[in-house]
Write a protein that holds these residues in place. Sequence first.
Motif, PDB file in Angstrom:
ATOM      1  N   SER A  73     -18.583  33.681 -30.786  1.00 32.33           N
ATOM      2  CA  SER A  73     -17.341  34.206 -30.215  1.00 32.33           C
ATOM      3  C   SER A  73     -17.571  34.845 -28.858  1.00 32.33           C
ATOM      4  O   SER A  73     -18.700  35.111 -28.456  1.00 32.33           O
ATOM      5  CB  SER A  73     -16.722  35.235 -31.172  1.00 32.33           C
ATOM      6  N   ILE A 133     -16.054  38.022 -26.446  1.00 38.35           N
ATOM      7  CA  ILE A 133     -15.268  39.254 -26.512  1.00 38.35           C
ATOM      8  C   ILE A 133     -15.183  39.866 -25.119  1.00 38.35           C
ATOM      9  O   ILE A 133     -16.193  40.044 -24.439  1.00 38.35           O
ATOM     10  CB  ILE A 133     -15.908  40.239 -27.516  1.00 38.35           C
ATOM     11  N   THR A 173     -13.247  46.000 -24.896  1.00 39.64           N
ATOM     12  CA  THR A 173     -12.670  45.750 -26.226  1.00 39.64           C
ATOM     13  C   THR A 173     -13.516  46.409 -27.292  1.00 39.64           C
ATOM     14  O   THR A 173     -14.737  46.508 -27.167  1.00 39.64           O
ATOM     15  CB  THR A 173     -12.532  44.226 -26.436  1.00 39.64           C
ATOM     16  N   ILE A 181     -15.498  38.148 -37.132  1.00 40.01           N
ATOM     17  CA  ILE A 181     -14.898  37.313 -36.088  1.00 40.01           C
ATOM     18  C   ILE A 181     -15.707  36.032 -36.001  1.00 40.01           C
ATOM     19  O   ILE A 181     -16.935  36.073 -35.884  1.00 40.01           O
ATOM     20  CB  ILE A 181     -14.916  38.030 -34.723  1.00 40.01           C
ATOM     21  N   SER A 232     -14.069  32.468 -32.090  1.00 39.31           N
ATOM     22  CA  SER A 232     -12.804  32.909 -31.504  1.00 39.31           C
ATOM     23  C   SER A 232     -13.038  33.560 -30.154  1.00 39.31           C
ATOM     24  O   SER A 232     -14.170  33.902 -29.805  1.00 39.31           O
ATOM     25  CB  SER A 232     -12.127  33.911 -32.451  1.00 39.31           C
ATOM     26  N   ILE A 289     -11.677  36.762 -27.865  1.00 42.46           N
ATOM     27  CA  ILE A 289     -10.921  38.014 -27.884  1.00 42.46           C
ATOM     28  C   ILE A 289     -10.844  38.524 -26.438  1.00 42.46           C
ATOM     29  O   ILE A 289     -11.847  38.552 -25.742  1.00 42.46           O
ATOM     30  CB  ILE A 289     -11.636  39.088 -28.755  1.00 42.46           C
ATOM     31  N   THR A 327      -8.777  45.182 -25.898  1.00 40.37           N
ATOM     32  CA  THR A 327      -8.113  44.857 -27.164  1.00 40.37           C
ATOM     33  C   THR A 327      -8.859  45.561 -28.290  1.00 40.37           C
ATOM     34  O   THR A 327     -10.026  45.915 -28.150  1.00 40.37           O
ATOM     35  CB  THR A 327      -8.078  43.316 -27.300  1.00 40.37           C
ATOM     36  N   ILE A 359      -9.776  45.290 -32.437  1.00 39.79           N
ATOM     37  CA  ILE A 359      -9.776  44.463 -33.650  1.00 39.79           C
ATOM     38  C   ILE A 359     -10.304  45.331 -34.786  1.00 39.79           C
ATOM     39  O   ILE A 359     -11.338  45.979 -34.638  1.00 39.79           O
ATOM     40  CB  ILE A 359     -10.707  43.236 -33.491  1.00 39.79           C
ATOM     41  N   ILE A 388     -10.955  37.543 -38.275  1.00 38.61           N
ATOM     42  CA  ILE A 388     -10.484  36.585 -37.273  1.00 38.61           C
ATOM     43  C   ILE A 388     -11.210  35.280 -37.533  1.00 38.61           C
ATOM     44  O   ILE A 388     -12.407  35.161 -37.300  1.00 38.61           O
ATOM     45  CB  ILE A 388     -10.791  37.084 -35.836  1.00 38.61           C
ATOM     46  N   ILE A 407      -7.124  35.716 -28.845  1.00 37.37           N
ATOM     47  CA  ILE A 407      -6.318  36.935 -28.791  1.00 37.37           C
ATOM     48  C   ILE A 407      -6.382  37.479 -27.367  1.00 37.37           C
ATOM     49  O   ILE A 407      -7.451  37.512 -26.752  1.00 37.37           O
ATOM     50  CB  ILE A 407      -6.827  37.954 -29.834  1.00 37.37           C
TER      51      ILE A 407
END
Length: 451
Positions: free
Chosen positions: A297, A299, A303, A311, A314, A316, A320, A322, A328, A334
Amino acid sequence: MNTAIILAAGQGTRMKSQTAKVLHKVGNKCLLQHVVDASSDHVETINVIVGHNSQAVKAAMPKNKINWVLQEKQLGTGHAVQQAIPFINDDSICLILYGDVPLLQSKTLEELLIKARPSGFSLLSVVLNDPFGYGRIIRDSNGLIQSIVEQKDASESELKVKEINTGIMAIQGSLLKRYLNELKPNNVQGELYLTDIVESAVKDNVNITSFVCENASEVMGINDKKQLSQAERSYQVRQAEDLMSSGLTIMDPRRFDCRGDLNFGDDCTIDVNVVFEGDNVLGKNVMISPNCIIKDSKIGDNTSILPNSIIENSIIGSSTTIGPFARIRPDTTIGDHSKVGNFVEVKKSTIKSNSKVSHLSYIGDSNIGADVNIGAGVITCNYDGSNKHQTEVKDGAFIGSNSQLVAPVIIGKNATIGAGSTITQNAPDDKLTLSRNKQSTIDKWKRPTKK
Ligand code: UD1
Ligand code: CA
């Protein structure tokens, strides 16, 4: 113009496993791959000697440029190296390595190669408090290496020697070939010992040098599951130390696991018991709280991933939040300044910037716009029992708590859905849509009494 020969033909009985020993994993990478990676900086060709489970070993390493050499019967380490003779150049230096010694560092091999330059023969040794089981390095009164004596063949005084042979060596091709031809199975095990080439070289007046490896864990061989777990821990601590020296803050390197690659910007903090798997990229000032699993992922900056979140595959955005306790799932994106809160599961969905899904929701196969607020307990009903369907929530929409959005369905821009609604048809922009029975009170109703 160097060559590597990696021994990997043994069965590894003590692993008590159907899997070939060299295919067991440290940091989710097989033992043999670790050795190939450490040597590939220094050599042009890599010969791997295989025997037991050879098909499985070859199949597990398709991306490598390896010359596979079959040793049909395992008649000793010397016999194993003999199988590679046709692929050895007289004037190249040969690195002899072991498929079950995975923590060896590339820079140690570099030192060993430098040591081998003058005489064409250098051994990698290590000093152990408890040398039991290893071949001892026997030196004369001038400190020159005379021979290596195996535990089973050693005399009482030889057993007291603490400098042991790691088995790893760098030797000129022509010398290696000459001494391999002189090997005889004159030992307790009746095998051809590679280590016997040392005595031949001594007789030949070759000045054998050694590089003493400072870190014993680097040269540890893996024979059983306990040693495998020790290698895993050493590997993780070493990795954590490397990451910390590149600026990553790790709260406790003993409770850090990275099974893959981790890239990160300035001022990231990793709290305890976080597991990274695959390829992960963190922006600047990212905070990962305890007990999170982050896999393949990306990020964004600033965040925070709060405790106990998972996660996977994905992306992110930045600034943000989470979690805590968020999941996730793959193919989710996101946006920035968004929030996915407690006990929220998101799958194969996009949530744009400034949107919030704060509590107890399932968002699957959905496209959620920007500035959307999804109330507590909202569920996208994406599955009809046979097929998956899409939910679309346009920018600025507000979904009241405990609503179900039965896909396929579209919620319009700035639409509001009343709490507790089951929405089965598209809801228009800018309006309040709800589907509920009118509230009523039954005057004569009484609670049942206990009989
Ligand atoms: C070997 C060394 C010993 C050293 C130790 C370090 C010899 C004779 N001894 O002993 O001096 O201290 O390593 O761990 O070299 N293999 C083959 N084909 C064979 C035999 C072995 O590929 O016919 C492979 C095994 O899979 C294993 C490696 O070579 O990965 C070492 O063989 P092993 O029999 O375990 O040697 P050790 O007794 O450990
Ligand atoms: Ca061994």
